[in-house]
Design an enzyme around this catalytic site. Structure first.
Site, PDB file in Angstrom:
ATOM      1  N   GLU A   1       0.535   5.200   0.796  1.00  0.00           N
ATOM      2  CA  GLU A   1      -0.401   6.384   1.051  1.00  0.00           C
ATOM      3  C   GLU A   1       0.035   7.648   0.906  1.00  0.00           C
ATOM      4  OE1 GLU A   1      -0.886   5.879   5.379  1.00  0.00           O
ATOM      5  OE2 GLU A   1      -2.109   4.357   5.098  1.00  0.00           O
TER       6      GLU A   1
ATOM      7  N   ASN B   1       0.916  -1.217  -0.007  1.00  0.00           N
ATOM      8  CA  ASN B   1      -0.009  -0.115   0.050  1.00  0.00           C
ATOM      9  C   ASN B   1       0.798   1.385  -0.087  1.00  0.00           C
ATOM     10  OD1 ASN B   1       0.835  -0.618   2.620  1.00  0.00           O
ATOM     11  ND2 ASN B   1      -0.918   0.554   3.482  1.00  0.00           N
TER      12      ASN B   1
ATOM     13  N   GLU C   1      -3.027  -4.522  -2.957  1.00  0.00           N
ATOM     14  CA  GLU C   1      -3.698  -5.492  -3.671  1.00  0.00           C
ATOM     15  C   GLU C   1      -3.788  -4.756  -5.284  1.00  0.00           C
ATOM     16  OE1 GLU C   1      -5.127  -4.470  -0.938  1.00  0.00           O
ATOM     17  OE2 GLU C   1      -5.922  -6.355  -0.015  1.00  0.00           O
TER      18      GLU C   1
HETATM   19 ZN   LIG Z   1      -8.198  -2.094  -0.973  1.00  0.00          ZN
END
Ligand SMILES: [Zn+2]
Length: 161
Positions: free
Chosen positions: A64, A62, A75
């Site tokens: 941010e 991920n 994902e």
């Molecule tokens: Zn997600």
């Protein structure tokens, strides 16, 4: 009137030790890759690691952003990487793990709704299920034979034809 139901099936394991060797390796890779995520705001570090049908391994974490909606889930970073590095290739198995620096990260967490939609369309594109392994940094492990089973009423591209 008729009441209907849809059921989803998954397998629950008490720990990574119950998985086969290939799945253990993939989940350990996802756990280890959480350290590469960029999550300074939530401290919720997620990694998704795919084993392609060819055996190639692709990673995503991920990412941010101070402008929160700009952030991307692991994902979808993974799916973008897969489509760029291995165009047209199917994912055999996808392991997703997370390290919540504010908590124990000891239970499986499922992909968010947007990622479920993305995974469902990826399966449709490849005409191949994405086997999904979900677990935190320790503890129980869930295995789904198809990521799409997490989104039983997915909106599908066929609606737009
Ligand atoms: Zn997600």
């Amino acid at each position: 009137m008729e009441k209907k139901q849809k059921l989803i099936q998954y397998t629950s394991y008490t720990s990574i030790d119950e998985l086969g060797k290939d799945d253990q390796w993939l989940l350990n890779e996802a756990r280890s890759q959480t350290s590469l995520s960029y999550a300074p705001y939530s401290n919720y570090h997620v990694a998704a690691v795919a084993r392609m049908d060819s055996g190639e391994i692709i990673h995503g974490t991920n990412q941010e952003n101070a402008s929160f909606p700009v952030g991307l889930c692991a994902e979808r970073v993974l799916l973008a990487a897969v489509s760029s590095v291995c165009p047209g290739e199917s994912i055999d198995t996808l392991a997703v793990s997370y390290d919540n620096h504010r908590d124990g990260s000891d239970h499986p967490v499922a992909p968010c709704g947007i990622c479920r939609q993305s995974l469902a369309e990826f399966e449709d594109r490849m005409k191949h299920p994405v086997r999904l392994i979900l677990s935190g940094m320790k503890g129980e492990v869930f295995v789904f034979e198809s990521a799409k089973s997490l989104l039983p009423f997915a909106f599908e591209g066929t609606e737009l034809r």
